[in-house]
Design a protein around this motif. Structure first.
Motif, PDB file in Angstrom:
ATOM      1  N   ASP A 182      37.953  40.944  40.540  1.00  0.00           N
ATOM      2  CA  ASP A 182      36.211  40.625  41.651  1.00  0.00           C
ATOM      3  C   ASP A 182      36.166  42.097  41.663  1.00  0.00           C
ATOM      4  O   ASP A 182      36.934  42.837  42.422  1.00  0.00           O
ATOM      5  N   PHE A 233      34.008  44.319  43.402  1.00  0.00           N
ATOM      6  CA  PHE A 233      34.010  44.587  45.106  1.00  0.00           C
ATOM      7  C   PHE A 233      35.562  44.736  45.363  1.00  0.00           C
ATOM      8  O   PHE A 233      35.939  45.975  45.803  1.00  0.00           O
ATOM      9  N   GLU A 234      36.466  44.024  44.814  1.00  0.00           N
ATOM     10  CA  GLU A 234      37.464  43.525  45.920  1.00  0.00           C
ATOM     11  C   GLU A 234      38.518  45.629  44.690  1.00  0.00           C
ATOM     12  O   GLU A 234      39.092  46.023  45.295  1.00  0.00           O
ATOM     13  N   ARG A 282      29.116  40.750  45.662  1.00  0.00           N
ATOM     14  CA  ARG A 282      30.085  41.015  44.639  1.00  0.00           C
ATOM     15  C   ARG A 282      30.168  40.116  43.377  1.00  0.00           C
ATOM     16  O   ARG A 282      29.137  39.224  43.057  1.00  0.00           O
TER      17      ARG A 282
END
Length: 472
Positions: free
Chosen positions: A339, A341-342, A369
């Motif tokens: 991911d 975004f993370e 995301r």
């Protein structure tokens, strides 16, 4: 509650009933709600209209003990002779009609009983009881369809004609048709081959299959019409389905279908082992990167020339950004996707809160995301690291505070990542810095994307655009 005033108004305005007749209708209506609750049915009283061609609903009671048939109020509606023949027949003849099937104006199937309401020698109305039987009829139709289907299928399997059944012969699964005690009545070629493989022989028609395959004993004994289970036997894994025919069907018995899942389960075990091994590799890579980072920190603490400090810091952050990729992989259930975004949150927070800068810098992360392949994630980690680190090092000169926005925007097949600061603004130079050169090369060669950077009225905006799906 039944509205007595409404009954009187409707009867006076729409019918030719006399005052005594109306009182009789009102008297009968007083027990309607109790009857509706006891019978779990909808109760109506209909009276003949003045034209004597149709009837009108003057009272109704919906059961509180069952789901109502009608969603809207029915009192005041006309019961046309074409659609309510039983009602008009009872009003005119005074005869009772029981268990008559009908379809309501809301298209529901009901069982209808109609009885006359007498006032002396005169029929002054009819009381109607309606029960919703839509579910019952649908269930009956399903059972009839299933019965016809199983009979046809049984006939196909058990036909003794010269022409061999087509469908069972082509099935890859082993198919047995057995009686209720387990006696074999049919087996397709796959079933014959399976028996030969498991027991080195065959089971003749009429013999008890359970003596050859005792694993099927519990399956046959269970009363379920449909059973699906998995079993281990003969060093193999099987998925077993049982379909029991209705007891009174032409062919009493059940179908038993065996599918060999041994190869599938072995492959699943191999994948699990491989997944564990890959995770262990990721774990070791992450640890090795963190070890290298620790060595760099140790060297920086022991003293390095001031002009070299920034280069050590940039190298350290690059190593920690790559390590962040493996941290995200290890924290997720998937070992193949990350991911971003993370991942970006981890890298950004590390860069602005790790103590390498004395400024107060805040970062906001917004947008969509997206999970991407782990190999492309390494490239994105380095790109994000360079862009945010560039903001930290150069955007806020002479200031104690600064703000960075990281924005993710998805389109049909592309992804935009924007890093925007509110600093002094970007000034284009004759030769770009090493960090931006790294970014440009990685965006173009690793992500097949495009990189842009430009100054704004306040601050700088860097934007990378790349395909959501990696190159094949």
């Amino acid at each position: 509650m039944v509205d007595m005033a409404e009954i009187e108004t409707l009867c006076k305005e729409k019918t030719t009933l006399e005052a005594a007749d109306i009182e009789r209708v009102k008297e009968v209506s007083q027990s309607m709600q109790m009857m509706a609750d006891l019978s779990r049915a909808h109760i109506f009283i209909d009276c003949l209209l003045a034209d004597e061609k149709h009837a009108i609903v003057v009272a109704e009671a919906s059961p509180s003990t069952a789901r109502p048939i009608y969603q809207n109020k029915v009192v005041g509606n006309t019961a046309y002779g074409t659609f309510e023949p039983a009602v008009l027949y009872c009003l005119r003849s005074g005869k009772t009609l029981a268990s008559n099937r009908a379809i309501t104006q809301e298209r529901k199937k009901v069982e209808q009983s109609v009885v006359p309401v007498w006032n002396g020698e005169k029929v002054v109305g009819v009381m109607i009881m309606e029960k919703d039987i839509s579910d019952q009829l649908e269930k009956k139709e399903r059972i009839e369809t299933l019965s016809k289907t199983t009979e046809s299928l049984s006939g196909l399997l058990l036909s003794h004609s010269d022409r061999q059944p087509l469908v069972p012969e082509l099935m890859e699964e082993a198919l047995f048709f057995v009686g209720h005690e387990g006696e074999l009545m049919y087996s397709n070629p796959a079933a014959i081959n399976l028996l030969d493989e498991l027991i080195g022989g065959t089971c003749e028609y009429g013999e008890n299959l359970l003596e050859y395959l005792p694993i099927l004993t519990k399956v046959v004994e269970q009363k379920d019409e449909l059973l699906v289970t998995e079993m281990e036997a003969f060093d193999k894994s099987f998925k077993i389905k049982k379909i029991r025919l209705p007891i009174n069907d032409k062919y009493n018995g059940m179908f038993i279908i065996l599918r060999d899942l041994t190869d599938l389960r072995e492959k699943e075990k191999e994948l699990i082992i491989k997944s564990v091994a890959i995770k262990e590799i990721h774990h070791r890579v992450k640890n090795n990167l963190q070890t290298v980072a620790s060595l760099l920190r140790l060297q920086m603490r022991r003293g390095i020339p001031e002009e070299s400090k920034i280069h050590f810091t940039e190298s350290l952050n690059r190593i920690l950004s790559i390590a962040s990729v493996y941290e995200v992989i290890l924290s997720n259930s998937s070992i193949d996707e990350v991911d971003i975004f993370e991942l970006t949150e981890r890298i950004g927070d590390m860069l602005v809160y790790n103590g390498f800068s004395n400024m107060k810098i805040t970062v906001d992360y917004t947008g969509d995301r997206l999970n991407i392949e782990s190999d492309r994630a390494v490239s994105i980690a380095l790109i994000i690291n360079e862009l945010i680190q560039n903001c930290v090092n150069h955007a806020f000169e002479g200031r104690q505070r600064g703000h960075i926005d990281v924005i993710f925007e998805q389109r049909t097949d592309m992804m935009d990542v924007i890093v925007r600061d509110d600093g002094i603004g970007y000034k284009k130079k004759k030769s770009s810095s090493l960090g931006l050169e790294i970014v440009r090369r990685m965006v173009e060669h690793d992500l097949s994307g495009v990189f842009q950077i430009e100054g704004m009225k306040k601050g700088t905006e860097a934007k990378l655009t790349f395909p959501r799906e990696g190159r094949v």
